[in-house]
Design a protein around this motif. Structure first.
Motif, short mmCIF file in Angstrom:
data_model
loop_
_atom_site.label_atom_id
_atom_site.label_comp_id
_atom_site.label_asym_id
_atom_site.label_seq_id
_atom_site.Cartn_x
_atom_site.Cartn_y
_atom_site.Cartn_z
N ARG A 1 -7.79 6.56 3.94
CA ARG A 1 -7.93 7.84 4.91
C ARG A 1 -8.90 8.72 4.55
NH1 ARG A 1 -4.06 4.06 6.39
NH2 ARG A 1 -3.31 4.57 8.27
N PHE B 1 0.08 7.55 3.97
CA PHE B 1 0.67 6.16 4.59
C PHE B 1 0.59 5.66 2.88
CE2 PHE B 1 -1.62 7.72 8.01
CZ PHE B 1 -0.46 7.22 8.99
N TYR C 1 -2.11 -1.35 7.93
CA TYR C 1 -2.93 -0.17 7.94
C TYR C 1 -2.03 1.07 8.10
CZ TYR C 1 -6.44 3.58 9.28
OH TYR C 1 -7.13 4.45 9.65
N THR C 2 -0.76 0.85 8.92
CA THR C 2 0.09 2.17 9.10
C THR C 2 1.45 1.86 8.35
OG1 THR C 2 0.56 0.82 11.25
CG2 THR C 2 -0.90 2.72 11.40
N ASP D 1 4.22 4.90 6.56
CA ASP D 1 4.19 6.36 7.16
C ASP D 1 4.96 7.34 6.84
OD1 ASP D 1 3.25 8.20 8.70
OD2 ASP D 1 3.28 7.21 10.66
#
Lengths: 178, 204, 200
Positions: free
Chosen positions: A137, C87, C148-149, C152
């Motif tokens: 990110r 994440f 990717y997630t 979380d």
């Protein structure tokens, strides 16, 4: 070697702590104005999404990742980070002119490798960094620096992962640098 | 050169230590004492038990009843739809979200009016408006609403009117209890908590 | 009153003018501190040049401590600023990949832009690599969209996770950073004695 010696004498950098204080104040100013920190890798992401969208629009819209950054209103290049990154380029040029570091194209490398291997390493390093920054990110400036400075937990994770792992790899890649 | 670095190190440490003293006083931006005193002596900061009863019966969405007694006392008996925030946790961040919501009137109550008054002063000092205290507290509530006494025959008509209202309220709060609670639940006010706003995301 | 843009003090296209100006300042500081040279950047991992560590951590503690003062003086509403989402797993993996990219490529994205500005070909090639890397990521995204997630946690701050108050966290970072500055000063002196071929 001799020319390197000369170049070394010409290098004038800010005191790192002075540079750090300036950068810290700049982060503060950026947060004060925009509510978020600085970044860099996001602009390349915008460029990737834009080119995919221009060359193969349907493909981009079917891609779950690309479509997050595509809107009908304006191009993904019309993005804060793209303008900011353009500024980074200008600012670097300004400082380079001021301190006399703008010269014809050249390659910066460790003493024991060829130009070719330096460029191959750079492109591979860039690919890895670009790939990883999407998972993280953000990169060192956006996630690690601005993130941690705003007390974000994720920022600290990225910071520790980047610098911690790089120290572990350092021994294996020492040929590149020393 | 090293001496400069010593100096800078000390300066940075001092600045960092300084933040510890800042944030405490910062969290409680208080109103001026004379303003507080003025507010304290205003009789309008009290609401009577009759008025509270009326507001509850009317299902007024703009009131927030806050019980400042202990959770144990709260569990035993309280007013319908009241929220329990014990006195010692009024000034916590999660509790403070209940105050200062535009259009909402907060009414504190306790057994008598003393604890509720303390709660009122605490929030007032932090600058929250639209806070009130139920006069006489739950004791007065029992005396007037749950067990109203009939006025003497010689009493003026208004007293009888009040008595009539109280008798009605008594039925509402005791006799027709099952009905009221379900009714009250249906109309329960959605508390608009002030959420942390998160600005637009999108990586670096 | 701040942050200005989310609070509506600055609107419209000024946004992008400001973006360029802040970018110029950022680029200037990076270049002037020596971040346009990959040798300077990589030096931190071999103990011959700690400029990255010094600039980076000085900036971080100044910003951290500064934020608390800004909040105190009411210039900035800390609850309104952007907190990076967390994440856990993708961030650790991403960081580890970025670490490898850093040591192999010798740049990170922002610094490679400044390197281009003063005519470093390796910076240009690194940026091309960034583009390819992100392109590979977007094209292969379906393969790891779940990962990717994963992990979380929303947008937690260090205070949320540790339960320690912000001033103590800022103090801890400051203390560690200052200690590291002094230690590296000694390491640098020692390593520079043994490295003869060192040049910027």
């Amino acid at each position: 070697m001799h020319s390197n010696k000369l170049e070394e004498n010409k290098q004038r950098y800010l005191n790192p702590y002075f540079g750090g204080v300036l950068l810290g104040l700049l982060i503060l100013l950026t947060i004060f104005i925009t509510g978020r920190g600085l970044g860099a890798s996001g602009s390349i992401k915008s460029a990737v999404v834009t080119t995919t969208n221009v060359i193969a629009p349907t493909h981009a819209q079917n891609n779950d990742y690309d479509k997050k950054f595509i809107s009908d209103d304006h191009s993904p290049m019309y993005n804060w980070l793209v303008f900011e990154s353009f500024g980074i380029l200008l600012g670097g040029l300004l400082s380079g002119i001021l301190f006399g570091r703008v010269k014809k194209f050249r390659i910066d490398k460790g003493p024991n490798i060829t130009n070719k291997s330096r460029l191959i390493a750079a492109v591979i390093g860039g690919m890895l960094f670009g790939f990883g920054s999407q998972f993280g990110r953000g990169c060192t400036s956006g996630a690690a620096l601005s993130g941690t400075a705003t007390f974000a937990f994720g920022g600290l994770i990225v910071l520790l992962a980047i610098f911690g792992s790089a120290f572990l790899y350092a021994w294996f890649f020492r040929k590149l640098w020393i | 050169m090293n001496r400069n670095y010593f100096f800078l190190t000390a300066l940075m440490l001092l600045l960092a230590i300084g933040t510890m003293f800042l944030s405490k006083s910062e969290q409680q931006k208080q109103i001026e004492p004379d303003k507080l005193l003025w507010e304290i002596i205003q009789p309008t900061r009290y609401v009577s038990t009759d008025e509270v009863a009326k507001l509850i019966i009317q299902n007024d969405p703009s009131i927030e009843l806050i019980d400042v007694r202990t959770p144990k006392e709260f569990a035993e008996f309280s007013l319908p739809n009241a929220i329990n925030i014990p006195l010692d946790s009024i000034v916590t961040t999660s509790s403070l979200e209940y105050f200062g919501i535009p259009g909402m009137n907060v009414i504190f109550f306790s057994n008598d009016a003393i604890q509720a008054d303390q709660g009122w002063v605490m929030t007032k000092r932090l600058g929250f408006d639209a806070t009130y205290v139920m006069k006489g507290g739950l004791n007065r509530w029992i005396e007037t609403i749950i067990q109203p006494t009939e006025p003497k025959e010689t009493a003026p008509q208004t007293e009888f009117d009040i008595y009539q209202f109280r008798k009605g309220a008594q039925i509402y709060f005791t006799g027709a209890k099952v009905e009221t609670t379900t009714n009250a639940k249906k109309n329960k006010v959605v508390i608009k908590r002030r959420k942390k706003t998160v600005t637009a995301s999108g990586g670096c | 009153m701040g942050p200005l843009i989310p609070n509506g003090f600055i609107t419209g296209d000024w946004d992008f003018v400001i973006a360029i100006l802040l970018g110029i300042a950022f680029g200037f500081i990076l270049e002037a501190s020596g971040f346009s040279s990959s040798r300077n950047l990589a030096g931190v991992f071999y103990g011959y040049n700690f400029v990255v560590l010094r600039v980076f951590f000085t900036a971080m503690i100044v910003a951290m401590v500064g934020l608390l003062y800004f909040d105190y003086f009411g210039w900035l509403d800390l609850s309104k600023i952007f907190i990076l989402p967390t994440f856990v797993w993708p961030m650790i993996v991403g960081g580890v990949i970025m670490g490898l990219g850093f040591i192999v490529g010798g740049f990170c994205p922002g610094t490679s832009f400044t390197a281009i500005a003063i005519g470093k070909l390796d910076g240009l090639v690194f940026t091309i690599g960034l583009y390819i890397g992100i392109f590979i990521f977007t094209e292969s995204f379906p393969l790891f969209s779940d990962f990717y997630t994963s992990g979380d946690m929303g947008n937690p701050t260090l205070m949320d996770v540790t339960g320690i108050s912000a001033p103590w966290i800022a103090f801890a970072f400051t203390f560690i950073a200052l200690a590291v500055f002094w230690i590296t000063m000694l390491i640098e002196k020692r390593v520079r004695k043994t490295t003869t071929a060192y040049k910027f």
